[in-house]
Scaffold this active site. Structure first.
Site, PDB file in Angstrom:
ATOM      1  N   ARG A 136       0.643  -1.166  -0.020  1.00  0.00           N
ATOM      2  CA  ARG A 136       0.198  -0.107  -0.635  1.00  0.00           C
ATOM      3  C   ARG A 136       0.640   0.877   0.378  1.00  0.00           C
ATOM      4  O   ARG A 136       2.292   0.943   0.754  1.00  0.00           O
ATOM      5  CB  ARG A 136      -0.583   0.000   1.374  1.00  0.00           C
ATOM      6  CG  ARG A 136      -1.770  -1.086   1.788  1.00  0.00           C
ATOM      7  CD  ARG A 136      -2.673  -0.901   2.668  1.00  0.00           C
ATOM      8  NE  ARG A 136      -3.693  -1.645   3.200  1.00  0.00           N
ATOM      9  CZ  ARG A 136      -3.591  -3.314   3.126  1.00  0.00           C
ATOM     10  NH1 ARG A 136      -1.796  -3.360   4.306  1.00  0.00           N
ATOM     11  NH2 ARG A 136      -4.071  -4.306   3.608  1.00  0.00           N
ATOM     12  N   LYS A 191      -1.763  -2.991   8.132  1.00  0.00           N
ATOM     13  CA  LYS A 191      -3.175  -2.104   8.387  1.00  0.00           C
ATOM     14  C   LYS A 191      -3.280  -2.896   9.952  1.00  0.00           C
ATOM     15  O   LYS A 191      -2.996  -4.017   9.451  1.00  0.00           O
ATOM     16  CB  LYS A 191      -4.327  -2.225   7.698  1.00  0.00           C
ATOM     17  CG  LYS A 191      -4.747  -1.369   6.804  1.00  0.00           C
ATOM     18  CD  LYS A 191      -5.867  -2.116   6.227  1.00  0.00           C
ATOM     19  CE  LYS A 191      -5.795  -1.156   4.761  1.00  0.00           C
ATOM     20  NZ  LYS A 191      -7.863  -1.942   4.275  1.00  0.00           N
ATOM     21  N   HIS A 203      -3.016   2.422  -5.567  1.00  0.00           N
ATOM     22  CA  HIS A 203      -3.502   1.867  -5.367  1.00  0.00           C
ATOM     23  C   HIS A 203      -3.562   0.776  -7.116  1.00  0.00           C
ATOM     24  O   HIS A 203      -3.879  -0.826  -6.816  1.00  0.00           O
ATOM     25  CB  HIS A 203      -4.601   1.826  -5.138  1.00  0.00           C
ATOM     26  CG  HIS A 203      -5.385   0.694  -3.705  1.00  0.00           C
ATOM     27  ND1 HIS A 203      -4.828   0.475  -2.908  1.00  0.00           N
ATOM     28  CD2 HIS A 203      -6.470   0.168  -3.501  1.00  0.00           C
ATOM     29  CE1 HIS A 203      -5.505  -0.202  -2.118  1.00  0.00           C
ATOM     30  NE2 HIS A 203      -6.345  -0.370  -2.819  1.00  0.00           N
ATOM     31  N   HIS A 255      -3.527  -9.068   3.270  1.00  0.00           N
ATOM     32  CA  HIS A 255      -5.206  -8.675   4.088  1.00  0.00           C
ATOM     33  C   HIS A 255      -5.804 -10.123   4.566  1.00  0.00           C
ATOM     34  O   HIS A 255      -5.292 -11.563   4.614  1.00  0.00           O
ATOM     35  CB  HIS A 255      -6.189  -9.371   1.936  1.00  0.00           C
ATOM     36  CG  HIS A 255      -5.997  -8.547   0.784  1.00  0.00           C
ATOM     37  ND1 HIS A 255      -6.090  -9.126  -0.299  1.00  0.00           N
ATOM     38  CD2 HIS A 255      -6.524  -6.801   1.140  1.00  0.00           C
ATOM     39  CE1 HIS A 255      -6.223  -7.651  -0.955  1.00  0.00           C
ATOM     40  NE2 HIS A 255      -6.089  -6.790   0.066  1.00  0.00           N
TER      41      HIS A 255
END
Length: 295
Positions: free
Chosen positions: A146, A170, A241, A267
């Site tokens: 990212r 994240k 992205h 993910h």
């Protein structure tokens, strides 16, 4: 309400370990709802009922908010009330029975291989900024990280011995991502020459820097990519992205395992990776001609 919001934000940061980007989105969604509450004469979260929620959804619909945006707002407010209910600060969660609108499914935009090659031809590798831009491109396309993860990279996060980078994703989750020979070559040139020239009197460890030597921001990365694509014959828009989409699409089109791509992308859910299982027309035709007995 300010104290309740503060407690919820602390809960997100400490217990949930949410990223700053996630926290900002929650704050915005809650702030918009607080404005609505004041318009309705409501001065505490406990006073909100399901009727108020339905009225709020009607207003969002009249303002033509996208379904994805409405779904995010409901999800944010549902989480807020779930927390307040846990802390005995409200008697009920008025968002509990509210169904999320079905999200609009859109195929991710990506570059074809020939278009990617165009991007790599424009940077002047004899200049510090050109060396940085080439390295930035190689990292975004070659690792699929990212843009926030890219800007967060430190020089010491790169291990050229085992050809991997340490990525903080994240929720502050860490993962190791391999880097290829093209990225390593660009990185070696940039570290030995370009970055030193750009750093001047700066002393921080961030890998990517701007022309002043300050850490490159996500906004700065977007500007760099826009400048790069304007120097090519390509006419489409570009975002960081899109490079991540391209990374995943090319891997899967070449037969990579879905679970492996999930791990590379960072993910948490496989469903987030499955959006990339679309295949290009060229790949479809290739598969058909290779495997159908009467192709």
């Amino acid at each position: 309400m300010e104290d309740e919001i503060r407690l919820f934000i602390e809960y997100l940061q400490i217990e949930k370990n949410s990223s700053s980007h996630t926290v900002i989105n929650y704050q915005k969604d809650i702030g918009d709802f607080v404005v609505f509450m004041k318009q309705q004469g409501l001065d505490q979260f406990a006073a909100v009922s399901y009727v108020h929620v339905r009225h709020y959804l009607t207003i969002l619909h009249e303002k033509k908010f996208a379904r994805n945006s409405v779904a995010r707002k409901i999800s944010s407010l549902r989480s807020l009330y779930r927390f307040l209910l846990r802390e005995d600060l409200v008697p009920q969660n008025p968002f509990q029975m509210t169904s999320l609108p079905r999200k609009t499914e859109r195929l991710p935009k990506f570059f074809y291989q020939e278009e990617v090659e165009e991007l790599f031809k424009v940077s002047d590798l004899h200049t510090p900024l050109g060396q940085r831009n080439q390295t930035l491109l190689e990292f975004l396309y070659g690792t699929g990280i990212r843009v926030s993860e890219c800007c967060d990279l430190n020089v010491q996060d790169i291990d050229t011995t085992i050809e991997t980078i340490l990525v903080r994703g994240k929720g502050r989750k860490e993962r190791y991502v391999p880097i290829g020979v093209y990225a390593l070559e660009a990185l070696d040139r940039y570290l030995k020459d370009g970055r030193q020239a750009l750093m001047k009197s700066q002393t921080h460890n961030k890998l990517f820097v701007n022309y002043k030597g300050d850490p490159l921001t996500t906004r700065g990365v977007r500007k760099v990519l826009q400048k790069i694509i304007k120097s090519t014959s390509l006419t489409m828009k570009i975002t960081p992205h899109m490079m991540r989409h391209t990374f995943a699409t090319h891997l899967l089109n070449e037969g990579a395992d879905l679970r492996a791509v999930q791990e590379l992308l960072g993910h948490a859910q496989l469903s987030s990776t499955q959006v990339y299982t679309h295949v290009t027309k060229d790949r479809l035709q290739q598969l058909y001609r290779s495997y159908h007995p009467r192709a």
